[in-house]
Design a protein around this motif. Structure first.
Motif, short mmCIF file in Angstrom:
data_model
loop_
_atom_site.label_atom_id
_atom_site.label_comp_id
_atom_site.label_asym_id
_atom_site.label_seq_id
_atom_site.Cartn_x
_atom_site.Cartn_y
_atom_site.Cartn_z
N ASP A 195 -90.08 26.83 -1.68
CA ASP A 195 -90.68 27.42 -3.69
C ASP A 195 -89.36 28.18 -3.86
N TYR A 196 -88.82 29.25 -2.97
CA TYR A 196 -87.65 29.97 -3.71
C TYR A 196 -86.90 29.88 -4.67
N PRO A 197 -86.83 30.63 -5.63
CA PRO A 197 -86.04 30.28 -7.29
C PRO A 197 -84.30 30.49 -6.76
N THR A 198 -83.92 28.98 -5.50
CA THR A 198 -82.44 28.97 -5.37
C THR A 198 -82.16 27.32 -5.44
N PRO A 199 -80.72 27.48 -5.29
CA PRO A 199 -81.02 25.66 -5.86
C PRO A 199 -81.96 24.90 -5.27
N ASP A 200 -82.35 24.32 -3.58
CA ASP A 200 -82.74 23.82 -2.81
C ASP A 200 -83.86 24.59 -2.74
N GLY A 201 -84.80 25.47 -3.31
CA GLY A 201 -85.53 26.12 -2.56
C GLY A 201 -85.67 26.72 -1.43
N THR A 202 -85.14 26.74 -0.78
CA THR A 202 -84.90 27.74 0.58
C THR A 202 -84.15 28.88 0.27
N CYS A 203 -84.46 29.75 1.35
CA CYS A 203 -83.89 31.17 1.42
C CYS A 203 -81.91 30.36 1.78
N VAL A 204 -81.45 31.37 1.26
CA VAL A 204 -79.92 31.86 1.09
C VAL A 204 -79.14 32.55 1.71
N ARG A 205 -78.33 32.43 2.94
CA ARG A 205 -78.09 33.90 3.55
C ARG A 205 -76.68 33.40 3.50
N ASP A 206 -76.47 34.25 4.39
CA ASP A 206 -74.61 34.51 4.77
C ASP A 206 -75.10 33.85 5.93
N TYR A 207 -73.64 33.15 6.68
CA TYR A 207 -73.73 32.88 8.02
C TYR A 207 -71.88 33.16 7.91
N ILE A 208 -71.77 33.48 9.58
CA ILE A 208 -70.16 33.57 9.70
C ILE A 208 -70.17 33.12 10.88
N HIS A 209 -69.07 32.41 10.81
CA HIS A 209 -68.39 31.96 12.06
C HIS A 209 -68.36 32.92 12.96
N VAL A 210 -68.38 32.80 14.57
CA VAL A 210 -68.42 33.96 15.72
C VAL A 210 -66.43 34.87 15.89
N ALA A 211 -66.00 33.39 15.64
CA ALA A 211 -64.39 33.30 16.11
C ALA A 211 -63.85 33.86 14.80
N ASP A 212 -64.10 34.44 13.68
CA ASP A 212 -64.01 35.19 12.28
C ASP A 212 -64.54 36.38 12.58
N LEU A 213 -65.85 36.76 13.36
CA LEU A 213 -66.05 37.52 13.08
C LEU A 213 -65.41 38.29 14.53
N ALA A 214 -64.82 38.26 15.14
CA ALA A 214 -63.71 38.40 16.36
C ALA A 214 -62.74 39.17 15.87
N GLN A 215 -62.13 37.86 15.36
CA GLN A 215 -60.78 38.33 15.08
C GLN A 215 -60.86 39.45 13.73
N ALA A 216 -61.87 39.60 13.06
CA ALA A 216 -62.11 41.29 12.23
C ALA A 216 -62.12 42.28 13.13
N HIS A 217 -62.94 41.80 14.05
CA HIS A 217 -62.69 43.30 15.20
C HIS A 217 -61.44 43.58 15.42
N VAL A 218 -60.54 42.33 15.79
CA VAL A 218 -59.69 42.87 16.25
C VAL A 218 -58.53 43.09 15.04
N ALA A 219 -59.06 42.94 14.18
CA ALA A 219 -57.72 43.19 13.05
C ALA A 219 -58.00 45.30 12.46
N ALA A 220 -59.26 45.42 12.69
CA ALA A 220 -59.43 46.63 12.43
C ALA A 220 -59.14 47.32 13.54
N ALA A 221 -59.29 46.91 14.84
CA ALA A 221 -58.92 47.84 15.57
C ALA A 221 -57.51 47.75 15.76
N GLN A 222 -56.08 47.16 15.82
CA GLN A 222 -54.66 46.71 15.25
C GLN A 222 -54.30 47.99 14.51
N ARG A 223 -54.99 47.88 13.09
CA ARG A 223 -55.62 49.03 12.08
C ARG A 223 -55.04 50.68 12.42
N LEU A 224 -56.04 50.77 12.85
CA LEU A 224 -56.43 51.94 13.51
C LEU A 224 -55.38 52.33 14.91
#
Length: 326
Positions: free
Chosen positions: A207-236
């Motif tokens: 009964d939340y004020p969202t399109p279907d009444g349930t909580c909305v959160r960010d979910y990200i794929h672990v492989a995408d997350l891993a790529q971001a860590h590598v990109a940050a390391a490469q930039r450093l």
């Protein structure tokens, strides 16, 4: 020269290790295997078994493997449990960071990518979280992650440490079928295990004020997350400038109902989740912008919700009866 991944045998860390290998970067792993699994490590990756709290081991690892930079993933990550075990959380996340930074300074390793958390924000009262959103952590876990960011900033000012921190919310999916999320606190493994036991998953509040009444959160794929860590390391490593912190968010979010519907479609297990009362303190929506990370790190959501569920389900099925309880 190599990169050390602390916690590199864990669910997130092992994906980071494989992404580093794919980028042809030398890598060594330090992990105490409290939540990780040695079989998650690819053949040929140097492995040191132990804790980041062990200064002698950290010093040995940095020297022995000619470490130039660190991706710091290791830590105690369970926000709810951290309320019950605050001192343990501070020891694992703050004391360990102090040990790591001291050892890095001693050997001249001057680059660090910190796997931080969106728990640093607490419950922000905004539709879209940005890097400028005030940090107001509501658990010892969130506090320790924020303190870690503060320590990096102070070390950078004092010693010239090059660093950046990546904040993210819920990590799901699998980049390969032999890497799975075995956490007893994360949504996907919880739902999968309930279904395999014949139990019915639960939604806390519809009964939340969202399109279907349930909580909305960010979910990200672990492989995408891993790529971001590598990109940050490469930039450093290349000496390019980085921001002190980046949010890794979808910009749109996913509802709990959408996840349950997709799980039903992917698994072929017909179920209707039970509706329980709201949990105290659960905000209707927490979603972050990833625009800054897209600009500097090439961050993007490369996987759909269905990709996330399908990959996680394949990995869970591949683990079979050997799937460990944590």
């Amino acid at each position: 020269m190599s990169w050390l991944v602390t916690g590199g045998a864990g669910y997130i860390g092992s994906h980071v290790v494989r992404a580093l290998r794919e980028a042809e970067m030398e890598v060594v792993v330090l992990d105490d295997l409290s939540t990780g699994f040695e079989q998650f490590l690819p053949p040929g990756v140097a492995f040191e078994h132990g804790s980041v709290l062990d200064a002698k081991l950290v010093d040995h690892t940095l020297h022995e493997h000619d470490v130039d930079g660190v991706i710091h993933v290791a830590g105690f990550k369970y926000a709810g449990v951290s309320v019950e075990r605050p001192l343990h959380t501070y020891e694992q996340n703050v004391s360990a960071m102090v040990t790591l930074l001291k050892c890095m300074e001693a050997v001249g390793a001057d680059k660090l990518v910190f796997s931080s958390s969106a728990a640093t924000f607490g419950t922000p009262d905004v539709d879209l979280v940005t890097e400028e959103t005030p940090t107001m952590p509501e658990s010892p876990y969130g506090e320790t992650k924020l303190i870690g960011e503060w320590m990096l900033r102070a070390a950078g000012a004092a010693t010239g440490l090059k660093h950046t921190s990546l904040r993210y919310f819920n990590v799901v999916g699998s980049g390969t079928d032999d890497l799975f999320d075995a956490s007893p606190h994360n949504l996907f493994p919880l739902v999968f295990d309930m279904l395999l036991r014949g139990d019915t998953p639960r939604i806390n509040g519809d009964d939340y004020p969202t399109p279907d009444g349930t909580c909305v959160r960010d979910y990200i794929h672990v492989a995408d997350l891993a790529q971001a860590h590598v990109a940050a390391a490469q930039r450093l490593a290349s000496g390019e400038s980085v921001e002190r912190v980046y949010n890794l968010g979808s910009g749109g979010g996913t509802s709990v109902r959408q996840i349950m519907d997709t799980v039903r479609e992917v698994t072929g297990i017909d179920f209707e989740p039970t509706i329980a009362p709201r949990r105290a303190g659960d905000p209707a929506r927490i979603v972050a912008s990833g625009e800054l990370a897209a600009r500097d790190l090439g961050w993007e959501m490369r996987h759909s919700l269905r990709d996330m569920v399908e990959s996680a389900w394949r990995a869970r099925q591949a683990a079979g009866a050997a799937y460990p309880a944590r």
